[in-house]
Design a protein around this motif. Sequence first.
Motif, mmCIF file in Angstrom:
data_model
loop_
_atom_site.group_PDB
_atom_site.id
_atom_site.type_symbol
_atom_site.label_atom_id
_atom_site.label_comp_id
_atom_site.label_asym_id
_atom_site.label_seq_id
_atom_site.Cartn_x
_atom_site.Cartn_y
_atom_site.Cartn_z
ATOM 1 N N HIS A 20 27.453 50.794 31.910
ATOM 2 C CA HIS A 20 27.871 49.589 32.626
ATOM 3 C C HIS A 20 29.117 49.020 31.954
ATOM 4 O O HIS A 20 29.150 48.837 30.737
ATOM 5 C CB HIS A 20 26.762 48.534 32.606
ATOM 6 N N ILE A 21 30.112 48.730 32.763
ATOM 7 C CA ILE A 21 31.346 48.124 32.279
ATOM 8 C C ILE A 21 31.601 46.850 33.079
ATOM 9 O O ILE A 21 31.735 46.890 34.301
ATOM 10 C CB ILE A 21 32.551 49.085 32.420
ATOM 11 N N VAL A 66 26.389 58.293 35.643
ATOM 12 C CA VAL A 66 26.640 57.184 36.558
ATOM 13 C C VAL A 66 27.466 56.133 35.817
ATOM 14 O O VAL A 66 27.093 55.703 34.724
ATOM 15 C CB VAL A 66 25.329 56.543 37.065
ATOM 16 N N LEU A 67 28.581 55.740 36.408
ATOM 17 C CA LEU A 67 29.442 54.709 35.837
ATOM 18 C C LEU A 67 29.423 53.511 36.775
ATOM 19 O O LEU A 67 29.786 53.623 37.943
ATOM 20 C CB LEU A 67 30.869 55.233 35.667
ATOM 21 N N GLU A 68 28.981 52.360 36.247
ATOM 22 C CA GLU A 68 28.894 51.145 37.047
ATOM 23 C C GLU A 68 29.906 50.137 36.532
ATOM 24 O O GLU A 68 29.858 49.742 35.365
ATOM 25 C CB GLU A 68 27.483 50.563 36.988
ATOM 26 N N VAL A 69 30.820 49.727 37.402
ATOM 27 C CA VAL A 69 31.881 48.787 37.048
ATOM 28 C C VAL A 69 31.635 47.483 37.790
ATOM 29 O O VAL A 69 31.596 47.471 39.031
ATOM 30 C CB VAL A 69 33.275 49.361 37.394
ATOM 31 N N ASP A 70 31.454 46.405 37.033
ATOM 32 C CA ASP A 70 31.293 45.075 37.622
ATOM 33 C C ASP A 70 32.682 44.476 37.762
ATOM 34 O O ASP A 70 33.322 44.128 36.780
ATOM 35 C CB ASP A 70 30.415 44.210 36.719
ATOM 36 N N SER A 71 33.145 44.345 39.016
ATOM 37 C CA SER A 71 34.534 43.970 39.258
ATOM 38 C C SER A 71 34.737 42.472 39.391
ATOM 39 O O SER A 71 35.851 42.028 39.632
ATOM 40 C CB SER A 71 35.051 44.647 40.526
ATOM 41 N N SER A 72 33.672 41.667 39.280
ATOM 42 C CA SER A 72 33.847 40.218 39.426
ATOM 43 C C SER A 72 34.727 39.706 38.310
ATOM 44 O O SER A 72 34.533 40.019 37.140
ATOM 45 C CB SER A 72 32.487 39.510 39.385
ATOM 46 N N SER A 73 35.722 38.970 38.661
ATOM 47 C CA SER A 73 36.678 38.473 37.681
ATOM 48 C C SER A 73 37.147 37.099 38.122
ATOM 49 O O SER A 73 36.575 36.474 39.018
ATOM 50 C CB SER A 73 37.855 39.445 37.539
#
Length: 632
Positions: free
Chosen positions: A82-83, A109-116
Motif C-alpha cells: 500500500h502506498i 498487488v500494488l495499491e495506490v491511495d491517490s487522495s491528496s
Amino acid sequence: MARTRSYFSTRARKNKTEHVPVRILAREPVPLDPGRPSLAQLADDVVLLVLSFVDNSDLRKVALLSSAFYEKARRVQHHTVHINLSQRSQALGRLDVLARNLLLPAVRVLEVDSSSSNVAQEREEGNEILTRLADMLPNMTGLRDLNWHVPPGSRDWRRDVPMLIPRAFLDHVPTRTRLHTRVAAIGTDESHGQARAFLAQLADNQNLVSLSVHVAFVGEHEYACRATMGVLKQVLLSCPRLTRIPLIYVGSPEGVWGVSRPGAPYCGLGLSGGERPPALEELGVTVYPWGFVPTTALLSMRGIYCAAYPAKVNEMQYWAETFDWSRLRRLNIIPSILGLDIVPKLIALKEVVFEHPLNQAWDKATFLEQVPTELELVSIPGWRFVSSKPGPITRHGAALRKLTIHCMEPWTASSLVTDADLVALCNGLPHLTELALDIARDKNENAWPYSSLEIIARFPCLRSVKLWFELGYGLPTPPVPHVTISAAHHLFTYLRERNRNIQRLELCSGAPSAPSLATRGPDSDWAMQNSARLLCEVSLRDSDAVNGFIRVTCPDFSEEMNAELSRRVKENREDRRGLAEDATRLLLEVALDGPLTLQEWRAWVELTRRYKAQRQQKSAFRRLLSCISKCI
C-alpha cells in the motif's frame, strides 16, 4: 490458489540520519537429521504457498526461525503493498524497504491511495513518490494488479482531490498488469472538470481492466455531466481490456432526492450506430439517465433525457440488443427491464449480487429462474425478493457455493427466512460453503434462535456463517440477548458441536445504513456507534486452548484494541465499566456489554462533549500561562 497478503509497515523513518538496517542474507537451510523429513527439503514454491495461508502475527514468528525463513516470510508479507501519496515519509520508507531487501519481484498487488490536497507542496510530494515508484515498476516482475484508489465524491472536494495518473507513470506499468480504478464527481462544474482530466489520462490505455463510475449532477449541471460522459465514452470504446464495470452511478448525489427538471437534455453515454464496449465480464448499474428516442410527443411534453439522444431506439433496448453479453460472469445490479431482456443471453453468468438499496423494488425470482447457467454466488436484499420461496435459489443447488440474504434495517417479517424455508434451502443446497443472512431472535423467550441455528448446522459442506441480528433502532431498549464477545463464543461453540466443518462465524449487531443528508437527525449516529461486528475463528494457538481453541475478534479494531478486548473480557463486568472517551472506545464497550439504550447514549454524548470542552479550556489556559511567563 494462494492467498494474497497485505502488509502494513509500522515503522516510519523518524529522520534522514537514522540507522539503516543491514539486509539479512539467506543461507541454504540444512536438515538437522538428514534421515528424517524436513521443511528444508521442500521446494521454495511449496514453502511460499504454505506461508501465504499463515496469519500475519504468526508470520512474524516464522521470520525469526532462520535467515532462510526470514527471506520467505518477508516475500509473502509484501505480496500486497500500500502506498499513500499523502504520507510522504511512510511511502518513501516503504519503497526503500522494497528496494533494499530485493523484494520488488515479490509484489503481486500494488495499491495506490491517490487522495491528496490541492496544496502545491502535497501535490509535489505525491509526484515525487510516483516518480520513484515508476522507476521501480519494471522490476516488479510479479505484479498482477495495480489498484489506483480514488476517494468517493464528497462535498469537500477541494480538500480531497484525487491525483491524476501521470502518463509517464502509466508508460512504466508492465504490459500484463491489470489496472483497476474508479472515477468520481459531485454536482459541480469544477468537480466534473477534475473527473474529465482523470478520464483523459485513461484513454487508449492497454492496462485498464476495471473502472467504476460515480458521477453526480443536480439542476442545471446536465451539460457538465454530458461532457464528462463523453470522455467516459471515449475510454470505454478505446481500452481493449476494459471488461469490468462493477458500478455505474450517474444521477443525483446519494441522499439528495430530486426529480430532473422538465425537458432535461440527455446526459448519458450516447452509444449509437453499433458502438459498444468490449465484451463485459462484470457489470453493475444502480442509477443512470436512460435515454429515450426524441419523439414529437415526448418533446411536446418536455420529457426528460430525450432531447439530444442519438440512437434510434430507447437506450435500454440498445444496450440489450447491441452489447455482447456472452462473457458476463458477474452481475452486481441492473434495472429489472434490462435484466429480464438480457437474461437468455447470459450463458457465462456465475455470480448475481442484488444488494444496492436503490435496486430492491423488483422481484428477482423470475430472473433467477430464467438464468441459463447454474450460479455459484447469489446475494439478494431480502427473502420477499424471491417471492418468499426457496425454488428460485435451490434451482442452482448443484453449483451454488455462496448465498447472502441481507438488507439494511429496519427489517420486516417478509424479509426474513422462516425455519421451514431454511430447511428447504438446506436440503436443496448440498454444496453451500458460505451462508450469510438476517435472522431474528426468539422474542417469546428473549433467547437466541436455537431452532434456526440447528438447521444452519445441518448444511453438510458449510464452512463460513455470517448472521445479522436486529439492533432495534427506535426501540426504548435494544433487543436481548445482546451480541457480545461471550455470546459470540457461545454461539460458535453451539454450531461447531453440531457441525465440525464450520470454521468461521461472523456476528453483526444491526445493519444500519449511514445517514444521508435527507435522513440525518440528532440521534442518527446511535445505530452506527452501537453496532458491533464480531468474528469467531478456529485457532491453533496454544494461548487459545483455554477458550477451546476459539478466537473472537472485532474486524473493525486494530491489533492493539483486539488485544485489549481479549484482556478486558476476562475481567469482572463491574471492574471494567468506565466512560468511553470517543466513538472507537464506545464500540469496545459495546463489544463487551452490548449496546447502550438511546437515553444512555444521549447522556454519553453530552458527557463526552463536556469532557472535550473542559480539555480545550485547560489547554487554552496553559497556553495563556505559557505566554505570560515568556513575557515576564
